[in-house]
Design an enzyme around this catalytic site. Structure first.
Site, PDB file in Angstrom:
ATOM      1  N   ASP A  56     -12.275 -40.401 -39.169  1.00 28.01           N
ATOM      2  CA  ASP A  56     -11.566 -39.658 -40.220  1.00 28.01           C
ATOM      3  C   ASP A  56     -10.086 -39.419 -39.923  1.00 28.01           C
ATOM      4  O   ASP A  56      -9.475 -38.575 -40.557  1.00 28.01           O
ATOM      5  CB  ASP A  56     -12.252 -38.308 -40.453  1.00 28.01           C
ATOM      6  CG  ASP A  56     -11.956 -37.314 -39.344  1.00 28.01           C
ATOM      7  OD1 ASP A  56     -11.902 -37.739 -38.183  1.00 28.01           O
ATOM      8  OD2 ASP A  56     -11.772 -36.131 -39.656  1.00 28.01           O
ATOM      9  N   GLU A  57      -9.525 -40.150 -38.990  1.00 28.82           N
ATOM     10  CA  GLU A  57      -8.165 -39.855 -38.563  1.00 28.82           C
ATOM     11  C   GLU A  57      -7.444 -41.125 -38.165  1.00 28.82           C
ATOM     12  O   GLU A  57      -8.040 -41.995 -37.523  1.00 28.82           O
ATOM     13  CB  GLU A  57      -8.247 -38.958 -37.329  1.00 28.82           C
ATOM     14  CG  GLU A  57      -7.361 -37.771 -37.326  1.00 28.82           C
ATOM     15  CD  GLU A  57      -7.490 -37.061 -36.002  1.00 28.82           C
ATOM     16  OE1 GLU A  57      -6.603 -37.200 -35.174  1.00 28.82           O
ATOM     17  OE2 GLU A  57      -8.520 -36.396 -35.808  1.00 28.82           O
TER      18      GLU A  57
ATOM     19  N   ASP B 273      -5.548 -37.195 -41.842  1.00 25.68           N
ATOM     20  CA  ASP B 273      -6.747 -36.501 -41.371  1.00 25.68           C
ATOM     21  C   ASP B 273      -7.568 -36.108 -42.595  1.00 25.68           C
ATOM     22  O   ASP B 273      -7.097 -35.345 -43.438  1.00 25.68           O
ATOM     23  CB  ASP B 273      -6.316 -35.257 -40.578  1.00 25.68           C
ATOM     24  CG  ASP B 273      -7.410 -34.769 -39.639  1.00 25.68           C
ATOM     25  OD1 ASP B 273      -8.595 -35.014 -39.944  1.00 25.68           O
ATOM     26  OD2 ASP B 273      -7.060 -34.134 -38.630  1.00 25.68           O
TER      27      ASP B 273
END
Length: 400
Positions: free
Chosen positions: A105-106, A11
């Site tokens: 973003d993960e 993350d």
DNA sequence: TCTGGGGTCCTAGGACCC
DNA sequence: TCTGGGGTCCTAGGACCC
């Protein structure tokens, strides 16, 4: 469940704000808030400096300005975020082909499927954990070196626990949850720590006296299903026991494509609303075509002046990527909606996606059909008139 | 200070079919 | 006449996530 914590969840820290800070040195160390700057904007991402003032994602921008007036307020630059995301995802794929992005973003990564898989498989649990820690630190350093951005990483024997671990690791940290310790780690946590438990479920559980994950495990399968329904109840019970066998799945195809706009001022004029719907349909189609897909179900979304939100959908006889067909369908759906008082948001989406159809035969059929109706002598109803809130569905299917 | 935009999954009722 | 049962599709809405 595996005995080595070889699933990681990565993350990126305050991703959008961090990209801005990385690309503009004057923003570093200062509060940065990325989001919609209009009157109805909300915060997309707040840097950690801004979070100290109480600013967080989804907060109305006006409130963020009050809490943190000296922050830098920026609109999103999605090309930049996407570019950084691609760099990070490429670094993940160097570690394993099994990378499952959840957003820009993960992502989950299954290290067992990568170059260190054999070493992990042959390791004792202690050796395996050490190796995962080394791999994760190397990854985090690699991401900083290539992007200037920090990431938090959780490692565990399941997706559930890896995600919980990365949450604990924030910001800029690494947490490993030992296989076997899952239940003990989860037990004292509030129910909201479990992914899939939001405000509504938290409230329902609280009313039943359940506030911690240990309470959920003690409550048992039957009670949770009675409280939350079959699927959710069963899922929550399994999570409460730390039980999760879901594989890491790369390359999941999108199931729908949609675009929506919130207007600075509510729209009241029906013609204006119909024009906006056409624009939205065109934008939706651009995205659809870029993905090489077409869709069979057209969805119109309307948020009224009082924030009440409704959707109307119609399933065509076959998939299309024709903006005329999608626009006309969405406009038709809009005629079924009461817009007195004004509309603050309109959205157009497409679901039941199929891979691109070269000829788009169904769009042809839809166009011919509309042409026929136009030529029909006026005053004669076409087929049976539709009830206002029940568009024909079965009738279309029968002709396929 | 009213509350974005892009998604996913689940539920439930009615239609329809066998 | 007081009336099945299961499966699938469609539609609408809600919860949730980032």
């Amino acid at each position: 469940m595996r005995s080595v914590p070889s699933i990681i969840h990565l993350d990126m820290d305050a991703f959008f704000a961090a990209v801005e800070q990385a690309s503009k040195p004057s923003l570093r160390g200062k509060p940065v808030i990325v989001g919609g700057l209009g009157g109805r904007g909300v915060v997309s991402t707040a840097s950690y400096e801004a979070r100290k003032f109480g600013v967080h994602s989804a907060m109305p921008m006006a409130q963020a300005r009050r809490l943190c007036p000296n922050a830098a307020f920026l609109t999103g630059r999605f090309e930049a975020y996407r570019a950084n995301s691609e760099i990070v995802m490429a670094l993940l794929r160097e570690r394993s082909p099994l990378v499952e992005p959840l957003s820009l973003d993960e992502a989950f990564v299954d290290l067992e499927a990568g170059p260190y898989g054999p070493a992990l498989a042959g390791a004792t649990p202690a050796e395996g954990a050490q190796l995962v820690l080394a791999l994760a630190e190397d990854l985090r350093a690699d991401i900083v070196a290539h992007t200037g951005l920090t990431a938090s990483v959780g490692a565990a024997a399941s997706k559930l626990m890896a995600k919980i671990a990365s949450e604990q690791a924030k910001p800029d940290g690494l947490v490993l949850i030992e296989p076997g310790s899952e239940r003990a780690v989860l037990a004292p946590m509030p129910v909201r720590a479990l992914p899939g438990i939001g405000p509504a479920t938290e409230q329902a559980l609280r009313r039943a006296g359940l506030t911690t994950v240990a309470d959920l495990a003690d409550a048992g399968f039957e009670e949770l299903v009675a409280l939350l329904g079959k699927a959710h109840g069963a899922g929550v019970f399994q999570m409460a026991l730390g039980w999760d066998e879901r594989p890491v799945v790369p390359d999941r195809d999108a199931k729908s494509v949609s675009v929506e706009d919130t207007f600075e001022v509510d729209l009241a004029d029906r013609d204006r609303i119909l024009r906006e719907i056409d624009h939205l349909a065109a934008r939706c189609v651009r995205r659809l075509r870029a993905a090489g897909r077409s869709g069979r179900t057209v969805v119109l979304k309307v948020r009224r002046f009082d924030f009440s939100t409704l959707t109307r959908s119609e399933t065509l006889r076959g998939p299309t990527d024709d903006p005329e067909v999608i626009g006309a369908t969405a406009r038709r759906l809009a005629m079924q909606v009461d817009v007195t008082g004004g509309v603050r948001l309109l959205g157009v989406g497409v679901a039941q996606l199929a891979d691109y159809t070269q000829e788009d035969l169904f769009a042809q059929l839809e166009r011919e059909e509309r042409g026929r109706f136009r030529r029909r002598p006026s005053g004669r109803p076409r087929k049976r008139p539709r009830p206002p809130d029940r568009p024909s569905a079965a009738g279309g299917r029968a002709r396929t």
